[in-house]
Each structure stands twice: as structure tokens, then as C-alpha cells.
Enzyme design. Structure first.
Site, PDB file in Angstrom:
ATOM      1  N   HIS A 118       0.871  -1.180   0.000  1.00  0.00           N
ATOM      2  CA  HIS A 118       0.000   0.000   0.000  1.00  0.00           C
ATOM      3  C   HIS A 118       0.906   1.228   0.000  1.00  0.00           C
ATOM      4  O   HIS A 118       1.991   1.201   0.591  1.00  0.00           O
ATOM      5  CB  HIS A 118      -0.839  -0.042   1.278  1.00  0.00           C
ATOM      6  CG  HIS A 118      -1.938   0.965   1.338  1.00  0.00           C
ATOM      7  ND1 HIS A 118      -1.705   2.289   1.564  1.00  0.00           N
ATOM      8  CD2 HIS A 118      -3.284   0.832   1.208  1.00  0.00           C
ATOM      9  CE1 HIS A 118      -2.862   2.943   1.581  1.00  0.00           C
ATOM     10  NE2 HIS A 118      -3.842   2.077   1.355  1.00  0.00           N
ATOM     11  N   ASP A 195       2.724  -3.983   8.574  1.00  0.00           N
ATOM     12  CA  ASP A 195       1.539  -3.152   8.324  1.00  0.00           C
ATOM     13  C   ASP A 195       0.340  -4.096   8.433  1.00  0.00           C
ATOM     14  O   ASP A 195       0.063  -4.865   7.510  1.00  0.00           O
ATOM     15  CB  ASP A 195       1.666  -2.539   6.919  1.00  0.00           C
ATOM     16  CG  ASP A 195       0.356  -1.948   6.428  1.00  0.00           C
ATOM     17  OD1 ASP A 195      -0.661  -2.011   7.159  1.00  0.00           O
ATOM     18  OD2 ASP A 195       0.344  -1.428   5.295  1.00  0.00           O
ATOM     19  N   GLN A 198      -4.852  -4.591   7.359  1.00  0.00           N
ATOM     20  CA  GLN A 198      -5.855  -5.540   6.879  1.00  0.00           C
ATOM     21  C   GLN A 198      -5.823  -6.849   7.667  1.00  0.00           C
ATOM     22  O   GLN A 198      -6.511  -7.801   7.298  1.00  0.00           O
ATOM     23  CB  GLN A 198      -5.632  -5.838   5.383  1.00  0.00           C
ATOM     24  CG  GLN A 198      -5.751  -4.633   4.477  1.00  0.00           C
ATOM     25  CD  GLN A 198      -7.171  -4.065   4.427  1.00  0.00           C
ATOM     26  OE1 GLN A 198      -8.126  -4.680   4.908  1.00  0.00           O
ATOM     27  NE2 GLN A 198      -7.305  -2.871   3.872  1.00  0.00           N
ATOM     28  N   LYS A 221     -10.988   0.355  10.144  1.00  0.00           N
ATOM     29  CA  LYS A 221     -11.254  -0.876   9.396  1.00  0.00           C
ATOM     30  C   LYS A 221     -11.732  -1.984  10.327  1.00  0.00           C
ATOM     31  O   LYS A 221     -12.007  -3.094   9.897  1.00  0.00           O
ATOM     32  CB  LYS A 221      -9.979  -1.326   8.679  1.00  0.00           C
ATOM     33  CG  LYS A 221      -9.447  -0.317   7.661  1.00  0.00           C
ATOM     34  CD  LYS A 221      -8.230  -0.846   6.959  1.00  0.00           C
ATOM     35  CE  LYS A 221      -7.425   0.226   6.272  1.00  0.00           C
ATOM     36  NZ  LYS A 221      -8.109   0.883   5.168  1.00  0.00           N
ATOM     37  N   CYS A 362      -4.625   2.083  -3.915  1.00  0.00           N
ATOM     38  CA  CYS A 362      -3.377   2.606  -3.326  1.00  0.00           C
ATOM     39  C   CYS A 362      -2.206   1.659  -3.522  1.00  0.00           C
ATOM     40  O   CYS A 362      -1.219   1.729  -2.786  1.00  0.00           O
ATOM     41  CB  CYS A 362      -3.519   2.921  -1.843  1.00  0.00           C
ATOM     42  SG  CYS A 362      -4.633   4.270  -1.509  1.00  0.00           S
TER      43      CYS A 362
HETATM   44  C1  PLP Z   1      -2.536  -2.663   3.777  1.00  0.00           C
HETATM   45  C2  PLP Z   1      -2.834  -1.248   4.135  1.00  0.00           C
HETATM   46  N1  PLP Z   1      -1.865  -0.488   4.647  1.00  0.00           N
HETATM   47  C3  PLP Z   1      -2.093   0.782   4.995  1.00  0.00           C
HETATM   48  C4  PLP Z   1      -3.303   1.367   4.829  1.00  0.00           C
HETATM   49  C5  PLP Z   1      -3.495   2.783   5.201  1.00  0.00           C
HETATM   50  O1  PLP Z   1      -4.357   2.906   6.244  1.00  0.00           O
HETATM   51  P1  PLP Z   1      -4.787   4.336   6.769  1.00  0.00           P
HETATM   52  O2  PLP Z   1      -5.341   5.039   5.613  1.00  0.00           O
HETATM   53  O3  PLP Z   1      -5.779   4.045   7.807  1.00  0.00           O
HETATM   54  O4  PLP Z   1      -3.585   5.001   7.291  1.00  0.00           O
HETATM   55  C6  PLP Z   1      -4.339   0.609   4.289  1.00  0.00           C
HETATM   56  C7  PLP Z   1      -5.649   1.213   4.041  1.00  0.00           C
HETATM   57  O5  PLP Z   1      -6.384   0.893   3.171  1.00  0.00           O
HETATM   58  C8  PLP Z   1      -4.097  -0.720   3.945  1.00  0.00           C
HETATM   59  O6  PLP Z   1      -5.067  -1.472   3.416  1.00  0.00           O
END
Ligand code: PLP
Lengths: 403, 312
Positions: A118, A195, A198, A221, A362
Site C-alpha cells: 500500500h 503493516d 488488513q 477498518k 493505493c
Molecule cells: C494494507 C494497508 N496499509 C495501509 C493502509 C493505510 O491505512 P490508513 O489510511 O488508515 O492510514 C491501508 C488502508 O487501506 C491498507 O489497506
């Protein structure tokens, strides 16, 4: 797990005035919120809208107590050693930025990522590459988008400072073998940031068993309010790190020339915090724990298997990631060559009230490298039903006939 | 092309809702990019197409398939239809402004701005207005001898000729408007009285005699006849009283009216009026225009002074 009963907790899932409720399949972006969370937030604003830690009156004391309790709840949720290992952030992105900015970097330090991160776990490292000459390396996935362990092992040979990887991909729902990844990294002297944006909402996270150095995730989420996220970090690492955002609440005292930082987690929590979010996050975690993360994971996988099988009846549809739905958690990302993904998503919304996400989610880098314009992503959660996935498939079959 | 269509439609819809307003703005964005030959990258057309298809598919799959297949040609067709109807709408508004009818001067046919066709109503309504069968020739003053008819400001460059009947509702409506216009603009005003029933008209003779006796007082007499109750106009006592009020001696006028010479002269005059080819009252000749039926005041003014009459 009684889904019908669970669904009653979510205002949006209850049909009102005979209207069909929305079919919400965009949970990877944000989940819906149960009444319990909404009420916790409302209670904060109604009953204790005060500063924690700073003032001495009863409202402030009550907020301090609740925030402390929430930190404990999150620590237990992650099976952390102590609650001071929990730092509240705005979201995953801020948590990752915190780590990226709080470590000392030298030119040539290697950060190892997967090839489908992401942007939130890509751009912060790209900035380090620009500022300090940090070197980014990517572990290529297997052809079916699963984690390539041998490529990873090979990459570790060259000397890696930090492994920063998405635990579960928001693109295809595939999780990396995190325990193994951490073990190998540590063996090669590398630290690991996961990270888990998910992951945390969908499967049990045990940071002690994982032995990860940092874990980041977002509240929105996993039923919590938006604007609240978490960074877990091993306490001794947090102690050694530079602060990231600084200012009020991060220091014990200051002179005109200098200051003395508080220990973690305060050192990293600058300015007035999102108390409503923190309290809401604790309520969300309690809700999830009541249902049980094992049950949630099982339900999502069963739904995914059903959906993936049913999608075979849509001509030309290709699912991104492994064929085995059990490896894709609650995510089904698909495209139909020659058919615009946004058009599909918009039509689903218009014709059947089905909310999905379309685009590159993203993860532009992955799509750009493969020349795939984008995909439609249906992401499931524990309140979704087989009937809802059936509606998705039926609508897609109709759309396919037309487009 | 779809962006253009959407822009037009949404601009109209945006009058009603704010959501459409923001969509219309997006559509405009899309149009502008189109115009500069960049691809329409707002995603707007995609968005709208999908929404429309998503709606149609729930009604008819075949319809949605056809729509998807021929989206662009259908957009073109729509825009041509729109431009066509827009042209007629604008033309209608213009014509209504200038002539009082959407379809052009003295044209009947439905007009939204004048749904009851008021500005084209003329004589052929029952007994109260004279009915003359329309002739072959167009209504005009060509070859009509106007000398001897009552005239005000006879030497003005601008000319208004009014054929009307005291008893005709529509003449009564138009008369004060046209009189006032003549007065204000200094145009000459010729009044051609035409009776409801040609055979039995006393008022024609009275008017003839009155004008001959005193052209100054004549106009207040005409004004009185046009404003009086319709039922009274032919009442002898009323006529006497009106003549007296205008400053005439009813006896001498009656004497004149009974003179066979007068009868002969009036007949000649009425024959002259018929020569215009008019087929109902009011018929107003202003400069080169012929206006049949009572028109809104601006229509007479435009005929006399042009579109920018109000600026004078
Ligand atoms: C795998 C992953 N990392 C990071 C993020 C970023 O999350 P946030 O926008 O809550 O900072 C997301 C959000 O969709 C994600 O799916």
C-alpha cells in the site's frame, strides 16, 4: 455466530421503511460501526469531554482512566507485554511514518518491502531514500501473488536494516507468513515492521508470538471511529527511538533551550489526543472479542470460498491472487479485461445498492508494473452474508451481459 | 459528446437541486477538456454512463445493452434534438416578444406564453364584432383612400391606422393602447370605424357628421364610445347624452345623420375600409406591419419604433 443478531447492531444494515439495506462490501476501506461503538463515542462527548492527563478535575481523571483502560485493552488484544508498548496514532499511515522518522538512518541502509505494498507502506520509505540515501528493495511475489519465501531469504542475504511489509495485502487479501518472515529477518539482524491494517480486523494478532518489532493498524477498518490508529512497538526499541511529532504532552519539562522527553508512549503522543477515538477503539475491540476473531476469520473465508466459486459463472472475470480462496482472507479483487472497473462499481451501486471499491487501491506500483488498469474489490466482514455475495454475483452476471 | 449532453441536461436540472449543480459543474469541466481535445479525465462521463446503465439495466437488459452499444450516437442524436428544440424555443420566445404569438405575427396555433391565443383574437366571435370574409389579397392599405377619415397629427412621418368597432370586445381592448402609443410617439392616428352590422349602423353616420362638424371634439366622443357599456352604445338616449357631453348639439348631428348625402358618403367610406382586405377588428396598420387582433402593448410599440422602443 448469529449473523442476523449481529447485523441488528449495525444501523446501516437494518432495513428501514421497507428500503433494502445497502450491501456493504467495502470493508477493506472502512468497516461499518456497531451501535456499541457509536454509543461509546457519544458517551465521551456527552459525559466526559475533557483532557486526559493535563487537568486535575473529575472529568479529566475519568478520561485518563478510560484512555488508560483502552490502552490496556489494545495491549491485551495484541497480546503485548505491557500497555506502554501501545502508541495511539491517527491511522496506519501515521504509525508507519512514525517509525520511518524516529529511527536514525544512514546512506545505504536497506529497507525490504514486498512488490504490492500500500502506498502508506511505500512512500514513507521512498522519502527516506530521497533524504538519507536509504536503499529500497522489493521481494517479488510468486506468479499467483503469494509470498515468495525463497526470494525473501535471498534478499535478506544482502544485509537488510528493516523489513517493512504488509501483513495482509489490501489488494488481494493474501497474508504473508509473518512469523517466518520475522524469524528470518531477526536471524539476519534485520528489524521488522508489519503493516497490519488488513490483518488486525480479521485474524488474531499475537505480537509476542510473532515477535515483530513494530505493528501498525487503523481503527476504522475494525469497527472503531475514523482517526484512530495504533503503533505497537517493543518497549526497549520505543525507548531508544527519537520522537516523531513533538510538543505538548511529550515532555516532562522544558527550558528555553532544552526539554526532557517522557518515556513511551507519551513521548510519541504529541498534542491533545483523539480521546473519543481511543475510547471508541476499545469498545470496538471488546465487540470483536465478544464475537471472537477465530470465528470472524472462519466466516470470512467460508464466504470468500462461496463467492470465488460463484464468480466463475461470470464470463471473463479474473480474480487477482491465488485461486484458493482460503489464502485470500476476506478479499476478492477482480477485473474483466476490456471492461472498465469503475463502470462495474458504479453500476453495482446504482442497480443493486452494492458498495465495492474500484481502482488501484493505493497499490499503484503493482498495477503499473503489470499494465492492469485497475480492479473491482469486494471486501467482506463478519456481518456479510451469503445472500449478499449472491446478489453481487447476480448483478455481475447481468452487467456482463450488457457490457 | 456525452459530456455536452450531460452538461446541458444537468444545467437545466440544477435549477432544482444542489446535487445536480455539482454534477453540472463536473460536466462543464468535462466539456472544457473535450473542447481542448484532452481526454475527458474527470471520469465524469464514465460515472454518468455507468449510473444511467445501472438504472436502465434494472428495467430492461436489452435496453441497457443497446444503450451501451450506441452510447455515443445516441448522445449525438439527443444533442441534435436538443439543439433543434432549443432553436424553436428561442425563436418562439423572440416571436412572442415581437408579435405576441410564438408562431409569428397574427398566427394562431398553440403558444405557451399565450395559451388562450388572446393576442390573435379578432372579430369572428359571435355578434359583437364585424365579420368580413377574408379576401385573396393580403391585408394592406395599398390603394385605399384615407382622405376624409378622422385623423390626428396628420402630418407626422409615422403612421398608425386603426380599424375598429365600438361594440367589439377586442377593439375595445386594443384601442386605448394604440391611442396612447400614438399620443406618446406623436405618430399620426387614423381611425376607421367599422360597424358590427353594416346595414344598420347609426354610429358610423354620427361619427362622420361629428368629425365634419368639429374634428377637435370628435376624439372625446370616440373615447366615450369605446369605454361605454357595450349594451348602451346603440341606445338613442345614451347617444344623445354622449354627444352633448362631447360638446355637440344632438339635434344638428341627428339632422346630418339622416341626410341621404351622409348615408352615401358613409357607404363610400365603409367600402374603402373593406378595400384593405381586413377580415376582422381590430386591425392595426403601423408603419409596414399589419397587426390583427389585440396585441400586448409592446408589440404595437415594436412595430412602430423597433425592438429597442423602450430606449427612446
Ligand atoms: C494494507 C494497508 N496499509 C495501509 C493502509 C493505510 O491505512 P490508513 O489510511 O488508515 O492510514 C491501508 C488502508 O487501506 C491498507 O489497506
Amino acid at each position: 455466530m448469529n449473523i442476523e443478531k449481529i447485523r441488528q447492531d449495525f444501523p446501516l444494515l437494518n432495513s428501514k421503511n421497507g428500503h433494502k439495506p445497502i450491501v456493504y462490501l467495502d470493508n477493506a476501506c472502512q468497516s461499518l460501526r456497531p451501535q456499541a461503538v457509536i454509543e461509546a463515542v457519544q458517551r465521551y462527548y456527552e459525559q466526559t469531554p475533557a483532557c486526559a492527563g493535563r487537568s486535575m478535575h473529575r472529568l479529566a481523571n475519568e478520561v485518563s482512566r478510560q484512555v488508560d483502560e483502552a490502552r490496556q485493552t489494545v495491549a491485551k488484544f495484541l497480546h503485548a507485554n505491557r500497555k506502554e508498548e501501545i502508541i495511539f496514532t491517527r491511522n496506519t499511515t501515521e504509525a508507519i511514518n512514525l517509525v520511518a522518522n524516529a529511527l536514525d538512518w544512514k546512506p545505504g541502509d536497506v529497507v525490504l518491502l514486498t512488490d504490492k505494498e500500500h502506498n502508506s507502506n511505500l512512500i514513507p520509505w521512498q522519502m527516506l531514500a530521497r533524504r538519507f540515501g536509504v536503499c529500497l528493495k522489493f521481494v517479488p511475489s510468486n506468479p499467483d501473488n503469494t509470498f515468495n519465501l525463497s526470494a525473501y531469504q535471498q534478499a535478506l542475504q544482502g544485509g537488510v536494516r528493516l523489513v517493512a511489509m504488509g501483513f495482509t495485502s489490501n489488494l488481494d487479501g493474501v497474508s504473508i507468513p509473518a512469523e517466518e518472515v520475522v524469524r528470518l529477518a531477526h536471524k539476519h539482524g534485520a528489524q521488522v515492521l508489519l503493516d497490519a491494517a488488513q490483518t488486525a480486523p480479521h485474524q488474531r494478532l499475537d505480537v509476542r508470538r510473532l515477535d515483530a518489532d513494530w505493528v501498525a493498524f487503523s481503527g476504522h477498518k475494525m469497527l472503531a471511529p475514523s482517526g484512530i490508529g495504533v503503533l505497537y512497538g517493543k518497549y526497549r526499541l520505543l525507548e531508544a527511538m527519537q520522537p516523531f511529532l513533538v510538543g505538548g504532552d511529550t515532555v516532562a519539562s522544558s527550558t528555553y533551550e532544552d526539554c526532557q522527553f517522557l518515556p513511551p508512549p507519551e513521548k510519541f503522543e504529541a498534542g491533545l489526543q483523539n480521546y473519543a477515538g481511543i475510547i471508541g477503539l476499545a469498545a470496538a475491540i471488546r465487540y470483536l472479542q465478544q464475537i471472537g476473531l477465530e470465528a470472524i476469520e472462519k466466516h470470512e473465508i467460508a464466504l470468500n470460498q462461496y463467492l470465488s466459486e460463484a464468480l466463475k459463472s461470470v464470463p471473463g472475470l479474473q480474480i487477482i491472487g491465488p485461486a484458493d480462496a482460503r489464502l485470500r482472507g476476506g478479499i476478492v479483487s477482480f477485473f474483466i479485461p476490456g471492461v472498465d472497473h469503475h463502470r462495474i462499481a458504479l453500476m453495482l451501486d446504482q442497480m443493486a445498492g452494492i458498495a465495492v471499491r474500484s481502482g488501484q487501491h493505493c497499490v499503484h506500483s503493482w498495477f503499473n508494473a503489470r499494465d492492469i488498469p485497475g480492479s473491482v474489490r469486494a471486501s467482506l466482514y463478519f456481518y456479510n452474508t451469503q445472500e449478499e455475495t449472491r446478489q453481487l454475483v447476480d448483478a455481475l452476471i447481468k452487467i456482463r451481459k450488457v457490457l | 459528446m456525452f459530456c455536452v449532453v450531460s452538461f446541458i441536461v444537468l444545467s437545466i436540472l440544477s435549477v432544482f437541486s444542489a446535487e445536480n449543480r455539482s454534477l453540472a459543474r463536473e460536466a462543464l469541466d468535462c466539456v472544457l477538456r473535450r473542447v481542448t481535445l484532452r481526454p475527458c479525465n474527470t471520469g465524469f462521463d464514465e460515472k454518468m454512463k455507468a449510473k444511467i446503465l445501472g438504472f436502465v439495466i434494472t428495467k430492461t437488459e436489452t435496453g441497457a445493452r443497446i444503450l451501451n452499444r450506441f452510447f455515443e450516437p445516441l448522445s449525438w442524436m439527443f444533442i441534435l434534438l436538443f439543439l433543434g428544440s432549443a432553436f424553436f424555443a428561442v425563436r418562439g420566445v423572440y416571436l412572442f416578444y415581437v408579435t405576441g404569438s410564438c408562431n409569428g405575427l397574427n398566427q394562431s396555433g398553440f403558444c405557451v406564453f399565450d395559451p388562450t391565443g388572446q393576442s390573435n383574437q379578432i372579430s369572428n366571435v359571435g355578434e359583437s364584432c364585424p365579420v368580413v370574409l377574408p379576401g385573396e389579397d393580403p391585408v394592406s392599405l395599398k390603394g385605399v383612400n384615407l382622405s376624409g377619415f378622422p385623423v390626428l397629427n396628420g402630418d407626422s412621418q409615422k403612421r398608425i391606422v386603426f380599424i375598429g368597432s365600438y361594440g367589439c370586445e377586442y377593439s375595445r381592448k386594443a384601442y386605448p393602447v394604440v391611442r396612447q402609443l400614438a399620443e406618446k410617439s406623436g405618430a399620426s392616428f387614423t381611425f376607421l370605424y367599422y360597424p358590427v352590422k353594416e346595414s344598420s349602423d347609426l354610429l358610423a353616420k354620427i361619427g362622420y357628421c361629428a368629425y365634419r362638424q368639429d374634428a377637435q371634439k370628435y376624439w372625446s366622443l370616440v373615447d366615450s364610445f369605446f369605454t361605454a357599456e357595450r349594451s348602451q352604445i346603440e341606445d338613442e338616449a345614451f347617444i344623445r347624452q354622449t354627444l352633448t357631453e362631447a360638446g355637440y348639439n344632438p339635434e344638428t348631428i341627428a339632422f346630418c345623420a339622416n341626410d341621404p348625402q351622409t348615408e352615401w358618403a358613409v357607404k363610400k367610406q365603409l367600402a374603402e375600409v373593406v378595400k384593405t382586405g381586413f377580415f376582422g377588428t381590430p386591425t392595426v396598420f403601423i408603419q409596414n406591419e399589419v397587426l390583427i387582433g389585440p396585441k400586448p402593448p409592446r408589440v404595437y410599440a415594436i412595430a412602430l419604433d423597433g425592438l429597442l422602443y423602450w430606449a427612446r
